[in-house]
Design an enzyme around this catalytic site. Structure first.
Site, PDB file in Angstrom:
ATOM      1  CG  ASP A  64      42.300  -8.421 -11.551  1.00 36.26           C
ATOM      2  OD1 ASP A  64      43.094  -9.369 -11.706  1.00 36.26           O
ATOM      3  OD2 ASP A  64      41.077  -8.544 -11.742  1.00 36.26           O
ATOM      4  NE  ARG A 537      43.380 -20.235  -6.585  1.00 36.85           N
ATOM      5  CZ  ARG A 537      43.308 -19.778  -5.323  1.00 36.85           C
ATOM      6  NH1 ARG A 537      43.894 -20.427  -4.338  1.00 36.85           N
ATOM      7  NH2 ARG A 537      42.679 -18.658  -5.063  1.00 36.85           N
TER       8      ARG A 537
HETATM    9  C1  MIC Z   1      39.905 -16.112  -6.069  1.00 35.23           C
HETATM   10  O1  MIC Z   1      39.079 -15.280  -5.721  1.00 35.23           O
HETATM   11  O2  MIC Z   1      40.124 -17.162  -5.451  1.00 35.23           O
HETATM   12  C2  MIC Z   1      40.676 -15.845  -7.339  1.00 35.23           C
HETATM   13  C3  MIC Z   1      42.072 -15.558  -6.950  1.00 35.23           C
HETATM   14  O3  MIC Z   1      40.168 -14.718  -7.995  1.00 35.23           O
HETATM   15  C4  MIC Z   1      40.563 -17.086  -8.210  1.00 35.23           C
HETATM   16  C5  MIC Z   1      41.422 -17.092  -9.392  1.00 35.23           C
HETATM   17  C6  MIC Z   1      42.830 -17.467  -9.088  1.00 35.23           C
HETATM   18  O4  MIC Z   1      43.078 -18.326  -8.270  1.00 35.23           O
HETATM   19  O5  MIC Z   1      43.685 -16.890  -9.749  1.00 35.23           O
HETATM   20  C7  MIC Z   1      39.158 -17.411  -8.679  1.00 35.23           C
HETATM   21  O6  MIC Z   1      38.218 -17.058  -8.003  1.00 35.23           O
HETATM   22  O7  MIC Z   1      38.984 -18.102  -9.691  1.00 35.23           O
END
Ligand code: MIC
Ligand code: SF4
Length: 644
Positions: A64, A537
């Site tokens: 997604d 992340r």
């Molecule tokens: C976000 O909203 O910052 C993300 C992208 O969904 C991140 C995950 C990511 O960095 O891949 C999250 O919220 O953990």
């Protein structure tokens, strides 16, 4: 003494430790989810663990985030995740099927179960009565392999809801009110539990909006009881069989209590650049705007979209405004198409985007320079939209749609009478975009497909005897993971290539950081309070690891990031005396002698020295034995291998 709902579910899943607040507990995980931007790493880590099939009740891999596919990288990652999932027993939600949290709520969430996801908004599942927690990819990999998940046994905050939302006031305004009162660090170490008479006036998608954005409080998670409303939602999803009623005991004891009278709430907005910088829509009304984006895991349910379509019907988006709408899932999009609401949106001039994260993670739709953008999302950190000086306001779908028509910030209560919006008796159910894994006996026939962008993750070394390193960066308070490891259309495709993505590490704060850190070889980072808030992340730990960062010393840490640092074998420490923060400068030489021995100390004190300035200072740590062992081993993967 009665129990909170949080305590009931956690103790039913307790496998290690005791339910003593502030101590580390290990819980069994029933379900996991991953998304593609964190998923590639998580599955590489899962493969490295050598467990053939997942041991959870349900694990789902979603695509997604990285759906722009402006080069081969995204598509290669999708193919890799799809094939790994098929082989190892994981359900695969194909690109186009929707945003992980929205789809998981619709199709997989079960009251009373535990869920961890490699995405910080996993607490969306709390809307359906789950203990759903955001975690780093490695933690999710371990949980898929049947391993225990560790958290600090949380305090529980009771949010007592009374009354009923007034017309055009939304669930988003409830969570913005909580953020205003508690701030972006107010939830650290806590679970936010919603109770009271007002709960039953909120539908499951509305509850999910509230638990979703509870992530912005820094909370471990948020949860609603499972009641008749939950049952109705599950029934409409054809899943009434998984319903169980769940609530706190009447005499449950909470650590804190907040009272919110829903009837008194007004439309709110989080102003740039923090989700807790909250003002009323009325105060902002009249301000000229450039863009409106509706969607994201916070506000993309069918209910949200039906309200938006109603507001737009028969009107035209203001000539100076660009409006984009991304329905949260294939189910939502399909139902909008079936009942004509999609046509109302298109007719009004909305730019319909695919069911994915899209603009929320800077994958397109960046606003114009200094552009004022109203978004129904959950984060408005500086630069996250892809436009450095973009001014992002977080609002409800109602406020967003009303403003898109008017061209200025608009309080939706000026829209006049509001019709009643109801969820359908039955959603349109078609899981044809969720691929089931092959049976265990056929797993050998599945080839895992890897693209050239997929590089192995950096290996961490066991803890050294002494850390002697320079400060490669000193930053202030509330540094987000979007500062540490930015996302967006240009950088996200590099999520499976740590050496390459590291070039952008901290680029928002200091473009020279990457080169300086590499030149120093080994280094230490100095930070302020709430360091690492935001995303889950693990790249925000893996990139610093690759660049030689050995320790991060701050005033305080956000939960998931601190866990990710330990998982990566980087030592997180906090100043015993915050005033020491001011005495240390970038490029100072920091020496921490016998760090391993010092970590062993039960008092958690670590003596460090600023050799450039010639003074000693003390840091504090609160590591569990397991975390200490992980740090000695050089991170979770090494530790898991050692213990296998
Ligand atoms: C976000 O909203 O910052 C993300 C992208 O969904 C991140 C995950 C990511 O960095 O891949 C999250 O919220 O953990
Ligand atoms: Fe996707 Fe945005 Fe939700 Fe993160 S917050 S999962 S980027 S929609």
């Amino acid at each position: 003494m009665g129990l909170t709902l949080t305590e009931k579910i956690l103790s039913a899943h307790l496998v290690e430790g005791e339910m003593v607040k502030g101590t580390e507990i290990g819980i069994k995980i029933d379900q996991t989810l991953t998304q593609d931007a964190t998923g590639t790493m998580a599955y590489l880590e899962f493969e490295a663990m050598g467990v053939p099939r997942v041991k959870t009740e349900r694990s789902v891999a979603y695509i997604d985030h990285n759906t722009l596919q402006s080069g081969f990288e995204n598509a290669d990652d999708h193919r890799f995740i799809g094939s790994v999932a098929k082989k190892h027993g994981i359900y695969f939600s194909r690109p186009g099927n929707g945003i992980c949290h929205q789809v998981h709520l619709e199709r997989f969430g079960i009251p009373g179960k535990t869920l961890i996801g490699s995405d910080s908004h996993t607490p969306t599942g709390g809307g359906i009565g789950m203990i759903a927690i955001g975690a780093g990819g490695m933690d999710v990999a371990v949980a898929m392999g049947g391993g225990t998940y560790y958290i600090t046994c949380p305090k529980v905050v009771k949010v007592n809801l009374t009354g009923k939302l007034q017309p055009w006031v939304a669930a988003k305004d409830v969570i913005l009110e909580v953020l205003k009162r508690m701030s972006v660090k107010g939830g650290v170490g806590k679970v936010i539990e919603y109770c009271g008479e007002g709960v039953k006036t909120l539908s499951v998608p509305e509850r999910a909006t509230i638990t979703n954005m509870g992530a912005e409080l820094g909370a471990t998670t948020s949860i609603f009881p499972s009641d008749e409303v939950t049952k109705g939602f599950l029934k409409a999803q054809g899943r009434e069989g998984v319903y169980v009623p769940l609530s706190a005991d009447a005499d449950a004891v909470y650590d804190e209590e907040i009272n919110i009278n829903l009837s008194e709430l007004v439309p709110l907005a989080a102003c740039p650049h923090s989700p807790d910088n909250v003002k009323t829509a009325e105060d902002l009304s009249g301000m000229k705007i450039d863009q409106v984006c509706i969607g994201s895991c916070t506000n993309s349910s069918l209910l949200d979209m039906l309200k938006v379509a109603h507001i737009l019907k028969g009107k035209t988006v203001h000539p100076d405004v660009s409006l984009s709408i991304a329905p949260g899932s294939k189910q939502v999009l399909n139902m909008l198409a079936q009942n004509g609401a999609l046509s109302d949106m298109i007719d009004a001039g909305a730019r319909i985007l695919e069911s994915a994260c899209g603009p929320c993670i800077g994958m397109g739709q960046s606003p114009n320079s200094k552009g004022i953008s109203l978004r129904t999302f959950n984060r408005n950190f500086e630069g996250r939209s892809g436009t450095k000086d973009g001014q992002i306001y977080l609002v409800s779908p109602e406020t967003a749609a009303a403003s898109a028509l008017a061209g200025v910030f608009t309080d939706p209560r000026t829209l006049g009478e509001m019709p009643e919006f109801k969820l359908p008796e039955r959603f349109t159910i078609n899981d044809n975009m969720i691929a089931a894994p092959v049976p265990a006996e056929e797993m050998d026939s599945v080839e895992v497909l890897r693209g050239p962008n997929i590089k192995p993750f950096p290996v961490s070394e066991p803890l050294e005897e002494t850390i002697d390193a320079k400060v490669s960066l000193k930053v202030g308070d509330n540094i987000t993971t979007d500062h540490i490891m930015p996302a967006g259309a240009k950088i996200l495709p590099l999520r499976s290539n740590i050496p390459k993505i590291s070039e952008y590490c901290f680029a928002v704060c200091d473009e020279k950081f990457h080169d300086r850190a590499l030149e120093m070889g080994k280094s230490v980072i100095i930070g302020g309070s709430n360091y690492g808030q935001g995303s889950s992340r693990e790249h925000a730990a893996l990139a610093p690891l690759y660049l030689g960062v050995k320790a991060v010393i701050t005033k305080s840490f956000a939960r998931i990031h601190m866990a990710n640092l330990i998982n990566a074998g980087i030592v997180p420490m906090t100043f015993a005396n915050e005033a020491d923060y001011d005495r240390i400068d970038q490029t100072d030489e920091i020496v921490i002698e016998h760090i391993g021995e010092q970590i062993k100390n039960d008092n958690g004190k670590i003596v460090c020295e600023d050799r450039t300035k010639g003074f000693k200072f003390e840091c504090v740590t609160d590591f569990s034995q397991r975390q200490k062992d992980m740090l000695y081993a050089g991170g979770l993967l090494n530790y898991t291998k050692q213990n296998a």
